[in-house]
Design a protein around this motif. Structure first.
Motif, PDB file in Angstrom:
ATOM      1  N   LEU A 111      20.243  20.609  14.390  1.00  0.00           N
ATOM      2  CA  LEU A 111      20.002  20.610  12.939  1.00  0.00           C
ATOM      3  C   LEU A 111      19.255  19.360  12.499  1.00  0.00           C
ATOM      4  N   LEU A 112      19.598  18.212  13.090  1.00  0.00           N
ATOM      5  CA  LEU A 112      18.962  16.957  12.692  1.00  0.00           C
ATOM      6  C   LEU A 112      17.487  16.914  13.068  1.00  0.00           C
ATOM      7  N   ILE A 113      17.141  17.287  14.307  1.00  0.00           N
ATOM      8  CA  ILE A 113      15.732  17.206  14.703  1.00  0.00           C
ATOM      9  C   ILE A 113      14.882  18.207  13.925  1.00  0.00           C
ATOM     10  N   SER A 114      15.434  19.378  13.613  1.00  0.00           N
ATOM     11  CA  SER A 114      14.687  20.376  12.844  1.00  0.00           C
ATOM     12  C   SER A 114      14.430  19.888  11.429  1.00  0.00           C
ATOM     13  N   PHE A 115      15.461  19.333  10.790  1.00  0.00           N
ATOM     14  CA  PHE A 115      15.307  18.852   9.409  1.00  0.00           C
ATOM     15  C   PHE A 115      14.371  17.654   9.351  1.00  0.00           C
ATOM     16  N   CYS A 116      14.587  16.678  10.212  1.00  0.00           N
ATOM     17  CA  CYS A 116      13.759  15.471  10.185  1.00  0.00           C
ATOM     18  C   CYS A 116      12.314  15.774  10.555  1.00  0.00           C
ATOM     19  N   GLY A 117      12.101  16.750  11.447  1.00  0.00           N
ATOM     20  CA  GLY A 117      10.740  17.100  11.829  1.00  0.00           C
ATOM     21  C   GLY A 117       9.900  17.599  10.673  1.00  0.00           C
ATOM     22  N   LEU A 118      10.544  18.157   9.645  1.00  0.00           N
ATOM     23  CA  LEU A 118       9.805  18.671   8.484  1.00  0.00           C
ATOM     24  C   LEU A 118       9.076  17.572   7.728  1.00  0.00           C
ATOM     25  N   PHE A 119       9.505  16.316   7.884  1.00  0.00           N
ATOM     26  CA  PHE A 119       8.881  15.215   7.157  1.00  0.00           C
ATOM     27  C   PHE A 119       7.471  14.905   7.656  1.00  0.00           C
ATOM     28  N   VAL A 120       7.067  15.507   8.758  1.00  0.00           N
ATOM     29  CA  VAL A 120       5.725  15.281   9.263  1.00  0.00           C
ATOM     30  C   VAL A 120       4.677  15.873   8.319  1.00  0.00           C
ATOM     31  N   ILE A 121       5.081  16.779   7.450  1.00  0.00           N
ATOM     32  CA  ILE A 121       4.119  17.382   6.515  1.00  0.00           C
ATOM     33  C   ILE A 121       3.572  16.357   5.526  1.00  0.00           C
ATOM     34  N   PHE A 122       4.238  15.212   5.381  1.00  0.00           N
ATOM     35  CA  PHE A 122       3.768  14.176   4.474  1.00  0.00           C
ATOM     36  C   PHE A 122       2.749  13.238   5.131  1.00  0.00           C
ATOM     37  N   LEU A 123       2.407  13.492   6.381  1.00  0.00           N
ATOM     38  CA  LEU A 123       1.486  12.625   7.111  1.00  0.00           C
ATOM     39  C   LEU A 123       0.117  13.273   7.228  1.00  0.00           C
ATOM     40  N   TYR A 169       0.854  -1.187   0.000  1.00  0.00           N
ATOM     41  CA  TYR A 169       0.000   0.000   0.000  1.00  0.00           C
ATOM     42  C   TYR A 169       0.892   1.240   0.000  1.00  0.00           C
ATOM     43  N   ARG A 170       0.798   2.012  -1.049  1.00  0.00           N
ATOM     44  CA  ARG A 170       1.677   3.169  -1.206  1.00  0.00           C
ATOM     45  C   ARG A 170       1.515   4.158  -0.067  1.00  0.00           C
ATOM     46  N   TRP A 171       0.278   4.384   0.368  1.00  0.00           N
ATOM     47  CA  TRP A 171       0.041   5.326   1.460  1.00  0.00           C
ATOM     48  C   TRP A 171       0.667   4.830   2.763  1.00  0.00           C
ATOM     49  N   ALA A 172       0.639   3.503   2.980  1.00  0.00           N
ATOM     50  CA  ALA A 172       1.223   2.946   4.206  1.00  0.00           C
ATOM     51  C   ALA A 172       2.745   3.069   4.191  1.00  0.00           C
ATOM     52  N   LEU A 173       3.358   2.807   3.026  1.00  0.00           N
ATOM     53  CA  LEU A 173       4.809   2.933   2.897  1.00  0.00           C
ATOM     54  C   LEU A 173       5.244   4.383   3.103  1.00  0.00           C
ATOM     55  N   LYS A 174       4.496   5.304   2.531  1.00  0.00           N
ATOM     56  CA  LYS A 174       4.804   6.732   2.669  1.00  0.00           C
ATOM     57  C   LYS A 174       4.759   7.137   4.139  1.00  0.00           C
ATOM     58  N   ARG A 175       3.745   6.657   4.850  1.00  0.00           N
ATOM     59  CA  ARG A 175       3.632   6.972   6.272  1.00  0.00           C
ATOM     60  C   ARG A 175       4.776   6.366   7.067  1.00  0.00           C
ATOM     61  N   LEU A 176       5.104   5.138   6.759  1.00  0.00           N
ATOM     62  CA  LEU A 176       6.158   4.457   7.499  1.00  0.00           C
ATOM     63  C   LEU A 176       7.491   5.182   7.345  1.00  0.00           C
ATOM     64  N   LEU A 177       7.849   5.523   6.114  1.00  0.00           N
ATOM     65  CA  LEU A 177       9.126   6.192   5.872  1.00  0.00           C
ATOM     66  C   LEU A 177       9.163   7.573   6.530  1.00  0.00           C
ATOM     67  N   ALA A 178       8.055   8.315   6.413  1.00  0.00           N
ATOM     68  CA  ALA A 178       8.022   9.666   7.002  1.00  0.00           C
ATOM     69  C   ALA A 178       8.131   9.604   8.524  1.00  0.00           C
ATOM     70  N   THR A 179       7.389   8.688   9.152  1.00  0.00           N
ATOM     71  CA  THR A 179       7.436   8.592  10.610  1.00  0.00           C
ATOM     72  C   THR A 179       8.792   8.085  11.090  1.00  0.00           C
ATOM     73  N   MET A 180       9.453   7.250  10.304  1.00  0.00           N
ATOM     74  CA  MET A 180      10.782   6.772  10.695  1.00  0.00           C
ATOM     75  C   MET A 180      11.810   7.904  10.643  1.00  0.00           C
ATOM     76  N   VAL A 181      11.712   8.762   9.639  1.00  0.00           N
ATOM     77  CA  VAL A 181      12.626   9.904   9.545  1.00  0.00           C
ATOM     78  C   VAL A 181      12.389  10.860  10.716  1.00  0.00           C
ATOM     79  N   VAL A 182      11.117  11.149  10.996  1.00  0.00           N
ATOM     80  CA  VAL A 182      10.803  12.021  12.128  1.00  0.00           C
ATOM     81  C   VAL A 182      11.288  11.381  13.428  1.00  0.00           C
ATOM     82  N   GLY A 183      11.065  10.072  13.561  1.00  0.00           N
ATOM     83  CA  GLY A 183      11.504   9.362  14.760  1.00  0.00           C
ATOM     84  C   GLY A 183      13.004   9.422  14.952  1.00  0.00           C
ATOM     85  N   PHE A 184      13.770   9.340  13.867  1.00  0.00           N
ATOM     86  CA  PHE A 184      15.231   9.439  13.967  1.00  0.00           C
ATOM     87  C   PHE A 184      15.639  10.802  14.505  1.00  0.00           C
TER      88      PHE A 184
END
Length: 530
Positions: A489-501, A321-336
């Protein structure tokens, strides 16, 4: 917003709520779960509390190296050939001594004061590396082995090596046991989150998710207390104090915790699910089990049941499921990004020009207002915006902390030191807020069938940052930018990926990917139609 309904419903056998009755359109599983688990009775409260206690022991093993692996202070004994401001590695061993007994830290116990930052940070990195690998191995076992069984197993795998560490004789065995302990730790967080959220109704999901953050605060706070009470004692004592209670806790979980009714249903174990539902229900009406069994037989169909899944099958489903993969990758980046701050900041406290016991206690206390803040506003604000703002604030304060640290290292006075500590605390508090919201957010983004696996993968992204952060902390001893600056710098950049959720406020739990996709389409069409 916190629900106005009383936390604990009255325990009454005289007037139990009428059991659900079949209708031409049979109720869904969600309807059944909400009717039986929608309240929050004493049994649910005790079960959530018992399960969430695992956060205390997990947090202790995560941050125990702050005290066991710190570089102790020292002083000169030969003033003619020793300079207290010099590099200790450039001095003769006979001209200086440790301020406390050598056995108080592994650094002084094993003479690691001149080792590289990589060697000094190896035990902590091994812990998180074990978490990453353990997450992939244990991550989805809860979808086949069961939430409760995996929680018990994970606690034992984490705590038994921690107990054995107290008998270690060298850094390499110590690091190996930290790796095994981290391997077990990987399964705890996801199990606690999923099991706790699946034994309560929708309205209590946020509060239950935050109970882990509150108990994690207790675990974090207990470390400086235990370390202070045992100051001057061997670092091995800290491992004994934290591992033995964790082993006893795992045994208690095995005998006194109920399995998730949702998981039992998905495994086709209806009778066990009925027993668990009736025991967990605030009404605790045993007679309702007969009616419940009839409804479940009519409601549960082979297509609604889950096949026993494993990590590969869960990932395969997410990839389909493309939407599920997109969510998984975005949340993993934010989580990192959130993880690099959450794990890195406490480990970096030894580089602050401040008392270690007090700074650790203050950081631990930051988790409490963070949890209360999330608890008060989780229902009012969008979780998506919540995570984004918290990540940016945390990152900005951390970068400013790096700049102030440079001034302090250059001889800045007490006001600059106070500002540095203040910025560090605000940065860590904001990271705790982001972590608390993200924890609940992930539970709502994925259905029951893959919820534990997805939650585990996101947590592995968080702990992956823990592999990197001890090395950055080591570099930060010489240049604060490599710790505070990079963290920010890392938390600020990775946090931006939440916009894809997507937004998930007031979403109901779904059991399959198909059901979640259909539910979200229906909600989207309803909003667009309005």
């Amino acid at each position: 917003m916190v629900d106005s309904t009383p936390l604990l419903l009255s325990h009454s056998h005289s007037e139990p709520p009428p059991p659900p009755t079949p209708t031409p359109n049979h109720p869904t599983l969600n309807d059944i779960f909400e009717q039986y688990l929608g309240g929050f009775g004493w049994v649910q409260f005790s079960q959530v509390l018992l399960v969430s206690l695992a956060w205390i022991f997990e947090c202790q093993q995560t941050f125990i190296t702050i005290f066991t692996d710190e570089e102790p202070s020292w002083h000169c004994i030969d003033q003619t050939s020793c300079n207290s401001h010099a590099n200790i590695c450039n001095l003769s061993p006979n001209t200086w001594v440790w301020d406390q007994p050598a056995h108080t830290s592994i650094i002084s116990d094993w003479s690691l004061q001149c080792a590289s930052s990589f060697i000094a940070g190896l035990p902590s990195s091994c812990l998180f590396l074990g978490c990453v690998i353990g997450g992939f191995v244990l991550g989805s076992l809860a979808d086949s082995l069961g939430r409760k069984n995996l929680l018990t197993l994970s606690c034992l795998i984490m705590s038994i090596p921690a107990f054995l560490i107290s008998f270690c004789s060298n850094l390499w065995l110590y690091s190996a046991l930290k790796f095994v302990s981290g391997f077990g730790r990987a399964g705890i967080g996801a199990c606690v989150l999923v099991l706790s959220s699946e034994i309560v109704g929708k309205r209590w999901r946020g509060q239950v998710g935050l109970s882990g953050l509150l108990l994690s605060t207790i675990g974090f706070l207990s470390l400086p207390a235990i370390a202070f009470l045992n100051r001057g004692s061997s670092w091995r004592v800290l491992y004994l104090w934290t591992s033995v209670p964790a082993i006893l806790y795992a045994i208690i979980v095995h005998f006194f915790v109920y399995e998730s009714p949702r998981w039992l249903i998905m495994q086709g174990r209806e009778q066990e699910a009925i027993t668990a539902l009736v025991k967990l229900s605030p009404s605790h009406d045993d007679e309702a089990s007969i009616d419940l069994k009839k409804i479940l037989i009519a409601t549960v169909t082979p297509s609604s049941l889950s096949t026993k899944s494993n990590l590969l099958s869960s990932i395969k489903l997410l990839l389909e499921y493309r939407w599920a993969l997109k969510r998984l990758l975005a949340t993993m980046v934010v989580g990192f990004g959130v993880g690099i701050m959450y794990y890195g900041m406490p480990l970096n406290l030894e580089n602050l020009s401040f008392d270690l016991y007090l700074s650790v206690a203050l950081n631990a206390l930051m988790e409490l207002p963070a949890a209360l803040f999330v608890l008060a506003f989780i229902g009012r604000w969008s979780k998506k915006s919540f995570v984004l703002v918290s990540a940016i604030v945390s990152g900005g304060c951390s970068v400013m902390c790096a700049a102030v640290a440079t001034i302090v290292d250059g001889g800045g006075d007490g006001w600059w030191k106070a500002l540095q500590v203040g910025l560090e605390l605000v940065s860590f508090l904001s990271a705790c807020v982001a972590l608390g919201v993200l924890t609940i957010y992930v539970l709502e983004l994925f259905p029951t069938k893959v919820r534990n696996s997805a939650t585990s993968l996101v947590r592995q992204a968080q702990v992956l940052s823990g592999v990197v952060s001890p090395q950055l902390v080591g570099c930060g001893k010489y240049n604060p930018f490599w710790s505070y600056g990079v963290f920010g710098l890392l938390i600020s950049f990775c946090g931006l990926f939440v916009i894809f959720l997507p937004h998930t406020n007031d979403v109901i739990f779904s059991d399959s990917l198909e059901e979640q996709e259909n539910n979200e389409k229906a909600v989207s069409n309803s909003v667009n139609g309005a």
